[in-house]
Design a protein around this motif. Structure first.
Motif, PDB file in Angstrom:
ATOM      1  N   VAL A 113       2.486  -3.137  14.588  1.00 51.44           N
ATOM      2  CA  VAL A 113       2.318  -3.823  13.350  1.00 51.44           C
ATOM      3  C   VAL A 113       0.756  -3.990  12.886  1.00 51.44           C
ATOM      4  CG1 VAL A 113       2.083  -6.487  12.860  1.00 51.44           C
ATOM      5  CG2 VAL A 113       3.758  -5.716  14.834  1.00 51.44           C
ATOM      6  N   LEU A 114       1.110  -3.504  11.660  1.00 56.51           N
ATOM      7  CA  LEU A 114      -0.038  -2.949  10.549  1.00 56.51           C
ATOM      8  C   LEU A 114      -0.643  -4.148  10.153  1.00 56.51           C
ATOM      9  CD1 LEU A 114       1.498  -0.144   8.811  1.00 56.51           C
ATOM     10  CD2 LEU A 114       0.025   0.315  10.665  1.00 56.51           C
ATOM     11  N   ARG A 115      -0.102  -5.088   9.454  1.00 56.69           N
ATOM     12  CA  ARG A 115      -0.833  -6.133   9.101  1.00 56.69           C
ATOM     13  C   ARG A 115       0.094  -7.377   8.921  1.00 56.69           C
ATOM     14  NH1 ARG A 115      -1.231  -6.968   3.022  1.00 56.69           N
ATOM     15  NH2 ARG A 115       0.036  -5.301   2.194  1.00 56.69           N
ATOM     16  N   GLU A 116      -0.507  -8.784   8.984  1.00 59.47           N
ATOM     17  CA  GLU A 116       0.540  -9.826   8.539  1.00 59.47           C
ATOM     18  C   GLU A 116       0.303 -10.253   7.222  1.00 59.47           C
ATOM     19  OE1 GLU A 116       2.476 -11.043  10.842  1.00 59.47           O
ATOM     20  OE2 GLU A 116       1.583 -10.955  12.791  1.00 59.47           O
ATOM     21  N   GLU A 117       1.297 -10.170   6.209  1.00 59.66           N
ATOM     22  CA  GLU A 117       0.879 -10.367   4.846  1.00 59.66           C
ATOM     23  C   GLU A 117       1.268 -11.612   4.545  1.00 59.66           C
ATOM     24  OE1 GLU A 117       3.154  -7.623   2.432  1.00 59.66           O
ATOM     25  OE2 GLU A 117       1.914  -8.276   0.568  1.00 59.66           O
TER      26      GLU A 117
ATOM     27  N   LEU B  87       0.861  -1.387  -0.090  1.00 58.35           N
ATOM     28  CA  LEU B  87      -0.141  -0.010  -0.062  1.00 58.35           C
ATOM     29  C   LEU B  87       0.881   1.228  -0.053  1.00 58.35           C
ATOM     30  CD1 LEU B  87      -2.997  -0.286   0.106  1.00 58.35           C
ATOM     31  CD2 LEU B  87      -3.068   0.370   2.411  1.00 58.35           C
ATOM     32  N   LEU B  88       2.317   0.946   0.044  1.00 53.25           N
ATOM     33  CA  LEU B  88       3.075   2.325   0.402  1.00 53.25           C
ATOM     34  C   LEU B  88       2.761   3.435  -0.759  1.00 53.25           C
ATOM     35  CD1 LEU B  88       5.051   3.954   1.955  1.00 53.25           C
ATOM     36  CD2 LEU B  88       6.782   2.849   0.740  1.00 53.25           C
ATOM     37  N   PRO B  89       2.641   3.218  -2.129  1.00 52.10           N
ATOM     38  CA  PRO B  89       2.604   4.232  -3.125  1.00 52.10           C
ATOM     39  C   PRO B  89       1.191   5.051  -2.905  1.00 52.10           C
ATOM     40  CG  PRO B  89       3.300   2.018  -3.889  1.00 52.10           C
ATOM     41  CD  PRO B  89       2.911   1.572  -2.747  1.00 52.10           C
ATOM     42  N   LYS B  90       0.192   4.166  -2.655  1.00 47.90           N
ATOM     43  CA  LYS B  90      -1.298   4.514  -2.317  1.00 47.90           C
ATOM     44  C   LYS B  90      -1.116   5.793  -1.159  1.00 47.90           C
ATOM     45  CE  LYS B  90      -5.026   2.510  -4.097  1.00 47.90           C
ATOM     46  NZ  LYS B  90      -5.666   1.283  -4.412  1.00 47.90           N
ATOM     47  N   ILE B  91      -0.407   5.166  -0.052  1.00 42.95           N
ATOM     48  CA  ILE B  91      -0.434   6.040   1.153  1.00 42.95           C
ATOM     49  C   ILE B  91       0.404   7.420   0.894  1.00 42.95           C
ATOM     50  CG2 ILE B  91       0.794   6.119   3.646  1.00 42.95           C
ATOM     51  CD1 ILE B  91       0.418   2.875   3.446  1.00 42.95           C
ATOM     52  N   ILE B  92       1.383   7.243   0.471  1.00 46.09           N
ATOM     53  CA  ILE B  92       2.158   8.524   0.044  1.00 46.09           C
ATOM     54  C   ILE B  92       1.315   9.454  -0.963  1.00 46.09           C
ATOM     55  CG2 ILE B  92       4.323   9.374  -1.132  1.00 46.09           C
ATOM     56  CD1 ILE B  92       4.667   7.770   1.555  1.00 46.09           C
ATOM     57  N   ARG B  93       0.789   9.023  -1.962  1.00 46.72           N
ATOM     58  CA  ARG B  93      -0.145   9.805  -2.827  1.00 46.72           C
ATOM     59  C   ARG B  93      -1.353  10.548  -1.866  1.00 46.72           C
ATOM     60  NH1 ARG B  93      -0.081   6.004  -6.943  1.00 46.72           N
ATOM     61  NH2 ARG B  93      -2.222   5.361  -6.263  1.00 46.72           N
ATOM     62  N   ARG B  94      -1.972   9.596  -1.213  1.00 43.77           N
ATOM     63  CA  ARG B  94      -3.127  10.396  -0.587  1.00 43.77           C
ATOM     64  C   ARG B  94      -2.539  11.225   0.739  1.00 43.77           C
ATOM     65  NH1 ARG B  94      -8.373   8.115   1.029  1.00 43.77           N
ATOM     66  NH2 ARG B  94      -8.326   6.853  -1.042  1.00 43.77           N
ATOM     67  N   PHE B  95      -1.548  10.971   1.255  1.00 45.57           N
ATOM     68  CA  PHE B  95      -0.865  11.752   2.295  1.00 45.57           C
ATOM     69  C   PHE B  95      -0.526  13.077   1.850  1.00 45.57           C
ATOM     70  CE2 PHE B  95       2.039  13.532   5.120  1.00 45.57           C
ATOM     71  CZ  PHE B  95       1.549  13.377   6.609  1.00 45.57           C
ATOM     72  N   ARG B  96      -0.144  13.263   0.511  1.00 43.04           N
ATOM     73  CA  ARG B  96       0.335  14.417   0.054  1.00 43.04           C
ATOM     74  C   ARG B  96      -0.846  15.175  -0.415  1.00 43.04           C
ATOM     75  NH1 ARG B  96       5.334  11.984  -3.187  1.00 43.04           N
ATOM     76  NH2 ARG B  96       6.992  12.993  -1.942  1.00 43.04           N
ATOM     77  N   GLN B  97      -2.015  14.505  -1.004  1.00 44.40           N
ATOM     78  CA  GLN B  97      -3.112  15.195  -1.273  1.00 44.40           C
ATOM     79  C   GLN B  97      -3.827  15.754  -0.039  1.00 44.40           C
ATOM     80  OE1 GLN B  97      -5.751  12.162  -2.659  1.00 44.40           O
ATOM     81  NE2 GLN B  97      -4.632  12.130  -4.751  1.00 44.40           N
ATOM     82  N   GLU B  98      -3.646  15.203   1.000  1.00 41.02           N
ATOM     83  CA  GLU B  98      -4.512  15.709   2.003  1.00 41.02           C
ATOM     84  C   GLU B  98      -3.744  16.425   3.124  1.00 41.02           C
ATOM     85  OE1 GLU B  98      -6.038  12.206   4.227  1.00 41.02           O
ATOM     86  OE2 GLU B  98      -7.148  11.632   2.652  1.00 41.02           O
TER      87      GLU B  98
ATOM     88  N   GLU C 138      -3.807   7.135  10.770  1.00 42.58           N
ATOM     89  CA  GLU C 138      -5.011   7.073  10.693  1.00 42.58           C
ATOM     90  C   GLU C 138      -5.378   6.915   9.160  1.00 42.58           C
ATOM     91  OE1 GLU C 138      -6.203  10.389  14.001  1.00 42.58           O
ATOM     92  OE2 GLU C 138      -6.639  10.788  12.075  1.00 42.58           O
ATOM     93  N   LEU C 139      -4.786   7.336   8.140  1.00 38.91           N
ATOM     94  CA  LEU C 139      -4.855   7.275   6.779  1.00 38.91           C
ATOM     95  C   LEU C 139      -4.661   5.979   6.401  1.00 38.91           C
ATOM     96  CD1 LEU C 139      -4.849   8.013   3.634  1.00 38.91           C
ATOM     97  CD2 LEU C 139      -2.517   8.914   3.996  1.00 38.91           C
ATOM     98  N   ILE C 140      -3.580   5.165   6.966  1.00 41.44           N
ATOM     99  CA  ILE C 140      -3.319   3.795   6.742  1.00 41.44           C
ATOM    100  C   ILE C 140      -4.303   2.921   7.022  1.00 41.44           C
ATOM    101  CG2 ILE C 140      -1.873   1.970   7.207  1.00 41.44           C
ATOM    102  CD1 ILE C 140       0.512   3.924   7.591  1.00 41.44           C
ATOM    103  N   TYR C 141      -5.012   2.981   8.427  1.00 46.99           N
ATOM    104  CA  TYR C 141      -6.023   2.354   8.767  1.00 46.99           C
ATOM    105  C   TYR C 141      -7.409   2.560   7.663  1.00 46.99           C
ATOM    106  CZ  TYR C 141      -3.614   0.849  12.896  1.00 46.99           C
ATOM    107  OH  TYR C 141      -2.518   0.432  13.767  1.00 46.99           O
ATOM    108  N   ARG C 142      -7.377   3.753   7.395  1.00 51.03           N
ATOM    109  CA  ARG C 142      -8.787   4.099   6.558  1.00 51.03           C
ATOM    110  C   ARG C 142      -8.623   3.628   5.086  1.00 51.03           C
ATOM    111  NH1 ARG C 142      -8.769   9.596   4.521  1.00 51.03           N
ATOM    112  NH2 ARG C 142      -7.386  10.232   6.155  1.00 51.03           N
TER     113      ARG C 142
END
Ligand code: BEZ
Length: 305
Positions: free
Chosen positions: A158-162, A104-115, A286-290
């Motif tokens: 620990v965010l998730r177990e992949e 999810l990293l690319p999405k997290i970064i893009r969304r964090f920048r937008q917000e 918060e964004l990651i959990y969202r």
């Protein structure tokens, strides 16, 4: 006892000579000798053997030296961490291990920048071990890695177990052998693991998965990074066990198969400086959990405050 006493003591202990220690500290020798004398008096112990040339530490002095060095290192870390936390302009430096780029990293970064347009975000690829040091030195503010490293100055979430999956070259007999594979099916294959260094790394999680099931892969090939492992798989050099998000990295010459055991996982861990409660970090978490909820991905719910 003050920090200054520790710095003086460490310099004398390392130089084993008052004159050289005084030069290193840019002070005159008589005040340095007085400070060491004061320190011994305050502690009520002898730190250096009397009249030894070069100067020798007593057993007590050696004990004091090893703790003094640690305390000074912690003080330096506290300075750099506090400077970073108190920075006026808003910026967030993110460390990450390469494999999180397929999650999810690319999405997290893009969304964090937008917000959070006012926050200057920078990205730095580094191992989980390097992230810990970089957090302490204030070079990054948050790290995303896969290894559970204990450190009193670092907070881990620990965010998730992949789930782990198997990457096989097209045409490999195991592709059509069964719907899902077990590690037992893989022991006689050449297992391509990554990253080779620094260790421990994701490579050790894969090896531990075999070891925990009393299995030993017959041939192990260590490589620098995931992309190289996949290239070698494509070339028919072996198979590799990769985090399931790599599935998104489609290649016409590599196929992925699931593994049968749900305990075959690799965690994604967010690391921060202990007690760093910056709003930007809270927003990122918060964004990651969202995003997990939006993407309907399984994750480890945060502990209630
Ligand atoms: C994830 O794929 O879950 C992830 C990757 C990087 C940072 C945070 C989460």
């Amino acid at each position: 006892m003050e920090l200054r006493h520790l710095r003086y003591f460490v310099a004398v202990a390392e130089e084993r000579n008052f004159t050289r220690a005084a030069q290193r500290l840019h002070i005159a020798q008589p005040p340095l000798s007085r400070q060491i004398q004061q320190l011994e008096e305050a502690l009520g112990v002898q730190l250096f053997e009397r009249n030894s040339r070069p100067l020798k530490l007593t057993d007590t002095g050696r004990f004091f030296y090893s703790h003094a060095v640690q305390l000074l290192a912690q003080t330096a870390e506290l300075e750099s961490m506090t400077r970073r936390v108190g920075k006026i302009e808003r910026s967030l430096s993110v460390g990450f291990v390469g494999s999180t780029l397929y999650g999810l990293l690319p999405k997290i970064i893009r969304r964090f920048r937008q917000e959070n347009g006012a926050v200057e975000l920078s990205l730095h690829e580094m191992s989980t071990m390097d992230q810990i040091q970089a957090l302490k030195e204030g070079r990054i503010d948050v790290g995303f890695g896969r290894i559970r490293l204990e450190d009193p100055s670092i907070r881990r979430v620990v965010l998730r177990e992949e789930r782990m999956i198997v990457a096989l070259p097209i045409g490999h007999p195991l592709i059509d052998a069964k719907p899902v594979l077990s590690l037992t099916d893989l022991v006689s294959e050449t297992l391509i693991i990554f990253p080779k260094a620094p260790r421990p790394s994701y490579a050790d999680q894969v090896l531990a998965a075999f070891h925990d099931r009393s299995l030993k892969p017959e041939h192990v090939y260590e490589t620098r990074e995931l992309q190289i492992a996949l290239g070698l798989v494509a070339a028919g050099e072996g198979i590799s066990i990769v985090p399931s998000s790599v599935h998104g990295l489609r290649r016409s010459d590599v196929l992925y198969k699931d593994l049968d055991d749900p305990r075959l996982v690799s965690p994604i861990i967010m690391s921060m400086r202990m007690l760093d409660e910056s709003e930007d970090l809270t927003r990122m978490l918060e964004l990651i959990y969202r995003l997990y909820t939006e993407e309907q991905m399984e994750f480890i719910a945060p502990a209630a405050p």
